[in-house]
Scaffold this active site. Structure first.
Site, PDB file in Angstrom:
ATOM      1  N   HIS A 238       0.848  -1.089   0.033  1.00 16.37           N
ATOM      2  CA  HIS A 238      -0.082  -0.030   0.044  1.00 16.37           C
ATOM      3  C   HIS A 238       0.922   1.284  -0.101  1.00 16.37           C
ATOM      4  O   HIS A 238       1.608   1.543   1.233  1.00 16.37           O
ATOM      5  CB  HIS A 238      -0.759   0.195   1.183  1.00 16.37           C
ATOM      6  N   SER A 239       0.863   2.091  -1.127  1.00 20.33           N
ATOM      7  CA  SER A 239       1.466   3.211  -1.152  1.00 20.33           C
ATOM      8  C   SER A 239       0.792   4.303  -0.400  1.00 20.33           C
ATOM      9  O   SER A 239      -0.367   4.320  -0.532  1.00 20.33           O
ATOM     10  CB  SER A 239       1.686   3.643  -2.636  1.00 20.33           C
ATOM     11  N   CYS A 254      -7.841   4.465  -2.043  1.00 24.72           N
ATOM     12  CA  CYS A 254      -6.765   4.308  -1.121  1.00 24.72           C
ATOM     13  C   CYS A 254      -7.332   4.062   0.352  1.00 24.72           C
ATOM     14  O   CYS A 254      -6.860   3.044   0.875  1.00 24.72           O
ATOM     15  CB  CYS A 254      -5.795   5.430  -1.229  1.00 24.72           C
ATOM     16  N   ARG A 281       1.622   7.790  -6.419  1.00 30.39           N
ATOM     17  CA  ARG A 281       2.259   6.811  -7.289  1.00 30.39           C
ATOM     18  C   ARG A 281       3.860   7.339  -7.387  1.00 30.39           C
ATOM     19  O   ARG A 281       4.329   7.252  -8.443  1.00 30.39           O
ATOM     20  CB  ARG A 281       1.622   6.695  -8.831  1.00 30.39           C
ATOM     21  N   ASP A 313       3.167   5.791 -13.395  1.00 28.93           N
ATOM     22  CA  ASP A 313       3.506   5.315 -12.193  1.00 28.93           C
ATOM     23  C   ASP A 313       4.967   5.363 -12.076  1.00 28.93           C
ATOM     24  O   ASP A 313       5.807   4.843 -12.975  1.00 28.93           O
ATOM     25  CB  ASP A 313       3.020   3.984 -12.171  1.00 28.93           C
ATOM     26  N   ARG A 315       6.324   4.722  -9.057  1.00 28.56           N
ATOM     27  CA  ARG A 315       6.873   3.788  -7.800  1.00 28.56           C
ATOM     28  C   ARG A 315       7.783   2.727  -8.088  1.00 28.56           C
ATOM     29  O   ARG A 315       8.082   2.411  -9.288  1.00 28.56           O
ATOM     30  CB  ARG A 315       5.561   3.073  -7.309  1.00 28.56           C
ATOM     31  N   LYS A 341       2.393  -4.779 -10.182  1.00 32.05           N
ATOM     32  CA  LYS A 341       3.013  -5.082  -8.654  1.00 32.05           C
ATOM     33  C   LYS A 341       3.340  -6.505  -8.619  1.00 32.05           C
ATOM     34  O   LYS A 341       4.416  -6.850  -8.146  1.00 32.05           O
ATOM     35  CB  LYS A 341       1.739  -4.955  -7.634  1.00 32.05           C
TER      36      LYS A 341
END
Length: 381
Positions: A238-239, A254, A281, A313, A315, A341
């Site tokens: 979980h960001s 979220c 992100r 994105d 991340r 992911k």
């Protein structure tokens, strides 16, 4: 109960610390110097923090007219031909002004009146290679969570660039350290705090904090129950989302995903929720708010990121893999709707035994957001 693997690395590497210091200077609006292994140098300043005074100081340091470095995504948003180049150097035939820099770099506050003065520079845009000083300069802005646009001038005619910079009280950093910073910081993560924290609906919970070697922001492992490292562990990445997680924003899902993950893991009996410090992100809270502003103008969530000059994105999931491995978990059942992911964790040595769906009802405020994630981001909703 599984305990973190003890640290095995050496003391904080000087390269990480050097980048961290330059990031702090960059965020304050300071001018810094990048160098490379060939002896080249680049004088840079963030376009976002540029003022009339700092632009004048920049000109006093070197008499060469600066260029404006931006991502290919930002150049495309400005109407230039699409390019796969990571960085574009925009060179104006006339000296840059703060208004022009703002117009070209900031889609939220930029104004159209400066555009005609820059139009004749269209043919002077050049691509920056992935390992170039220019690429490192724009990456530095991203690491600093600023807009990825940089004012830059090559340093020619100086045999010792570091000495030149030191005489002018300017911080210097090697571009290779910037280019390798994010994965190096992720690999340097070590547990620095561990406590039992009973949660509503998951009382048997502890939190382990992981910090990178340069003292940067911590990532958190929320361990519910007593997961067995010999079995595939239920895991959620979980960001962090300040607006959704803490304020209950309806613009995203979220908050639902965070609280829902805790409920699902607790119901199953055990698992791990990794709370990653990668707001928006990976673009940071301020840039996420800018993206929201652009969404209110009609852009979807991914196009808004592109207008700012970011990828859809930004991340990095290496930190998640490092944390899981140090906690003793190498096989997981991943709670996600995002196939990226799954692929990212697998690339970093985590075996994914199963993808577990994690879907929640939409509302009138986030329906378009969720539709964009499904249609453009490949999320399975």
């Amino acid at each position: 109960m599984t305990r973190p693997v003890p640290p095995t690395s050496s003391p904080p590497p000087s390269a990480l610390v050097a980048v961290d210091r330059v990031v702090a200077e960059f965020r304050r609006g300071g001018t810094v110097v990048l160098t490379d292994l060939t002896g080249k140098g680049l004088l840079i300043q963030s376009a976002e923090t540029l003022t009339e005074e700092s632009l004048e100081r920049f000109g006093h340091l070197i008499d060469t007219a600066p260029a404006l470095l931006m991502t290919g995504r930002r150049a495309e948003a400005l109407g230039y031909e699409a390019t796969d180049a990571p960085v574009i150097a925009f060179r104006s035939p006339t000296p840059l002004t703060v208004d022009q820099v703002t117009m070209l770099g900031d889609p939220v506050h930029g104004t159209d009146h400066a555009r005609p003065a820059m139009a004749c520079a269209e043919n002077s845009m050049h691509e920056g290679a992935p390992e170039s000083l220019e690429h490192a300069a724009v990456l530095l802005a991203k690491i600093a969570r600023l807009l990825p646009v940089v004012v830059a001038t090559p340093l020619h005619g100086h045999t010792d660039i570091r000495h030149w910079a030191a005489e002018r009280d300017l911080l210097t950093v090697d571009s290779t350290h910037i280019l390798s910073y994010l994965p190096a910081a992720a690999r340097s993560l070590r547990p620095v705090g561990d406590a039992r924290v009973p949660l509503q609906g998951a009382e048997n919970t502890r939190i382990v904090a992981f910090r990178p070697a340069d003292g940067g922001i911590e990532h958190l492992a929320i361990i519910i129950g007593n997961p067995d490292p010999e079995q595939p562990v239920l895991v959620r990445l979980h960001s962090e989302c300040f607006t959704g997680d803490l304020l209950g924003s309806l613009r995203c899902d979220c908050g639902d995903q965070l609280r829902g993950a805790i409920d699902v893991i607790a119901h199953e009996g055990s698992g791990v929720l990794l709370y990653l410090a990668q707001e928006g992100r990976g673009i940071g809270l301020v840039n996420k708010l800018r993206a929201y502003h652009l969404q209110d103008r009609g852009f979807d969530t991914m196009d808004a990121n592109g207008q700012l000059g970011f990828h859809d994105d930004e991340r990095l999931f290496l930190p998640a893999a490092e944390m899981l491995l140090q906690l003793g978990f190498s096989r997981v059942r991943l709670l996600t709707n995002n196939p990226d992911k799954v692929a990212a964790l697998a690339r970093h040595g985590i075996r994914i035994d199963e993808r577990v769906a994690h879907v929640f009802a939409s509302n009138v405020h986030n329906l378009s957001y969720l539709r964009t994630k499904a249609e453009k981001g490949g999320h399975i909703l």
